[in-house]
Design an enzyme around this catalytic site. Sequence first.
Site, PDB file in Angstrom:
ATOM      1  N   LYS A 118      29.980  23.097  36.752  1.00  0.00           N
ATOM      2  CA  LYS A 118      30.325  22.457  35.292  1.00  0.00           C
ATOM      3  C   LYS A 118      30.612  21.901  34.328  1.00  0.00           C
ATOM      4  CE  LYS A 118      34.425  24.426  36.881  1.00  0.00           C
ATOM      5  NZ  LYS A 118      35.040  24.605  38.050  1.00  0.00           N
ATOM      6  N   THR A 119      31.193  20.814  35.098  1.00  0.00           N
ATOM      7  CA  THR A 119      31.207  19.541  34.174  1.00  0.00           C
ATOM      8  C   THR A 119      29.729  18.487  34.181  1.00  0.00           C
ATOM      9  OG1 THR A 119      33.787  18.756  35.492  1.00  0.00           O
ATOM     10  CG2 THR A 119      32.149  17.317  34.179  1.00  0.00           C
ATOM     11  N   LYS A 129      30.415  39.762  47.579  1.00  0.00           N
ATOM     12  CA  LYS A 129      30.614  40.772  48.760  1.00  0.00           C
ATOM     13  C   LYS A 129      29.042  41.066  49.882  1.00  0.00           C
ATOM     14  CE  LYS A 129      35.165  42.759  46.978  1.00  0.00           C
ATOM     15  NZ  LYS A 129      36.087  43.599  46.249  1.00  0.00           N
ATOM     16  N   GLY A 175      35.230  29.211  36.407  1.00  0.00           N
ATOM     17  CA  GLY A 175      34.591  29.629  37.957  1.00  0.00           C
ATOM     18  C   GLY A 175      34.929  28.318  38.582  1.00  0.00           C
ATOM     19  N   PRO A 182      35.656  25.607  41.938  1.00  0.00           N
ATOM     20  CA  PRO A 182      35.561  23.959  41.818  1.00  0.00           C
ATOM     21  C   PRO A 182      33.909  24.106  42.382  1.00  0.00           C
ATOM     22  CG  PRO A 182      37.991  24.620  42.407  1.00  0.00           C
ATOM     23  CD  PRO A 182      37.518  25.742  42.587  1.00  0.00           C
ATOM     24  N   GLY A 183      33.486  22.462  42.094  1.00  0.00           N
ATOM     25  CA  GLY A 183      32.680  22.451  42.398  1.00  0.00           C
ATOM     26  C   GLY A 183      31.257  23.065  42.577  1.00  0.00           C
ATOM     27  N   VAL A 184      30.709  24.361  41.257  1.00  0.00           N
ATOM     28  CA  VAL A 184      29.891  24.996  40.893  1.00  0.00           C
ATOM     29  C   VAL A 184      29.058  24.359  39.778  1.00  0.00           C
ATOM     30  CG1 VAL A 184      30.549  26.621  41.390  1.00  0.00           C
ATOM     31  CG2 VAL A 184      31.035  26.056  39.362  1.00  0.00           C
ATOM     32  N   SER A 211      41.130  46.714  46.283  1.00  0.00           N
ATOM     33  CA  SER A 211      39.451  47.046  46.909  1.00  0.00           C
ATOM     34  C   SER A 211      39.217  47.458  48.570  1.00  0.00           C
ATOM     35  CB  SER A 211      38.502  45.998  46.867  1.00  0.00           C
ATOM     36  OG  SER A 211      38.424  45.205  47.559  1.00  0.00           O
TER      37      SER A 211
END
Length: 774
Positions: free
Chosen positions: A363-364, A723, A357, A359-361, A680
């Site tokens: 994960k770590t 979207k 994902g 950065p900043g979501v 798209s």
Amino acid sequence: MMIAVTKRTIPVIPLRGLVVFPYMMLHFDVGRQISLKALEEAMNSDQQVLLLAQKDPKQEEPSPEDLYQYGTVAKIKQMLKLPSETSRILVEGLSRAKVIGYVSVDPYFLVEVEEYKEKGGNLDDPELEALIRNVVSAFEEYARLTSRIPPDAILSVTTIQNPGQLADVIAANVIVKLEDKQLLLEQVDLKERLTKLYELILREKEIIEIERKITIKVKKQIDKMQKEYYLREQLKAIQSELGEKDSLFSEAQEYREQVQKLGLSNENLQKVYKEIDRLEKLPPNSPEIGVIRTYLEWIIDLPWNVKSEEKIDINVVKNVLDEDHYGLTKVKERILEYIAVRKLKNNLKGPILCLVGPPGVGKTSIAKSIARALNRNYVRISLGGLRDEAEIRGHRKTYVGAMPGRIIYALRQAKTKNPLILLDEIDKMSQDFRGDPASALLEVLDSEQNYAFRDHYVEIPFDLSEVMFIATANTLETIPRPLLDRLEVIEITGYTEEEKVEIAKRYLFPKQIEQNGLKKSQIRYDEAVIRDIISFYTRESGVRNLEREIARLCRRVAKEILEENKKMVRITTRNLEKYLGVRKYRRDELIEEDRIGIVTGLAWTPFGGETLSVEALVMPGSGKLELTGQLGDVMKESAKAAVSIIRARAKELGIDENFYKEYDIHIHVPEGAIPKDGPSAGVTMATAMVSALSKKPVRHDVAMTGEITLSGRVLPIGGVKEKILAAKRVGIKNVILPYENKKDVDELEDYVKKDMNFVFVKAIDEVFKIAIKE
């Protein structure tokens, strides 16, 4: 000493790590094109070149600034062409020369020089005679101290009558440093040259004497060590006769006792015992003692059979994960599935997950929470920029300074054999001549092999099957296919605005209020403030910048409370700019009325979804299609496909069938500074063109996305959730989507679908009927 100065032009051969003096005869290889061209020019004329030393020998393609100003005019005596496109030449130094200008630098250096030709010297000059005697005397003393000077050079010095030649011959044989040689070459005045040469010889002589002293000292130490070894061997024999044990013997016994407790297999135990036996037999001063000790300490420190007791209460684990993180449903579900199966089956291997994902979501941080929830020790290994295979597998013991790889190091740090190891930034590894770390990870992350992971340093198989590996990545594109095949990928999309608001309320604001020394009663804010920070000060998928802005807000509040002696500060949407400055971003705006040729599309970016206004304009011309707004190749091809689709349907659409000959079409996507690409936008561009050609307006309350084919089919796209949220953000409630994306919409949370009307289409004709007004 008489010096004749003449001016001339001459080709240059740059030298690396070499200074040639007049009267020197030597050979060297020429391989660079710039030197070969100069050599060719010289051979075609008077066979003379100027030899200039480079200031930096490592410079492969020197410029005039990289060469010294003084050099030696030399005559090429012999030239031999070698098979490897190089030439070996024998040169004789003739005279000094100073470069006064470069005539040309391509294809070789051609320079104008002042050439200094020495013509004898006044040997009746007492000062010159004294300098010569000093130099010769110092040279003879230096020659006696070292074996570097060849006998023929010593003999030739005694026969040279020319003072200039004498100085240059001695300098060539004595001086070692390139800079010192160049300094002497630049001394045109003979007396100054002899004076400087005398100083340098004395310095070289002093260095030789220091080297001799060091050699004698080292020899004495070696003799002392040999004597000490002999005496210690005698002492060993005496101790053995008396039944006493020396210190290494007792140390070896201690190691044996510690190794015995590790629970190693008999085969592996014997390998370790061999190392202990070697330690016991070594002389006390052997350098190998330290190497073996380090190895044995690593073996003893590893958690061969030490485990932490894992929590397998599904409710406790769920509560811990929810306590630390909001959202991230897929990751939490997978961990709860593992706990459920683990409770039913005791010998379950640890999962190998890859969280992908932006950065900043989180994960770590979710990995750390999983470790806490499962009661596993947590260790993080940063793989970003890793390019050496030995960093994973370790170095072999035979190398000086060898150490285990990061996996073994992490296990020693964890102190258990079932920790959670986070492989951070697995997508940012690279490879070079030292190997490919991604290939080394194949064994580590393969549950069928990692029960016997063999580190090059430890050399004993270690069972990694109980380790839970979690890798993190921003993209899957840079992860090698074989490695990706071993990972269970869980994609973490960016947070929605609603999720960010909840995260800010539950975690970020309380955390930053505490970290900045504030109390909850000292700062007041509402949900509208959080939404404004998200919309106008951050534009990201995660919450990292959101936390930074909240931290900045808290710091400003703390400063205001102290400076103005306030008890409480209230933050509102009106005074937010006072604390965070002017807005960094503007909110996407809804088109307020139905317009001809203007359509609202939907796009995905790494920061979330965006609305994309596509404008089409038709004007008399010759059928040219103009595309602006920094569109990528895929978008340009979609526009061309749209033109072909419209040509094929022109009659049904009520469009002039010759429009492609008589009109020019210009498509523009605003915010031209931002590059845009992807398939798209196909339906959006086609709708804008049909609207512009038919002079019929497009509904302003409809947004659309989808890829088109020449047959008019509408193909599925990605980033559906982002979207839809972008459309919702600007107040558009009608969204046209490809029919095959219906399953993606069904999986969305209820709050995302609330108040939205989705129209799923299979063909472009359906889009035209819905979006274009009659």
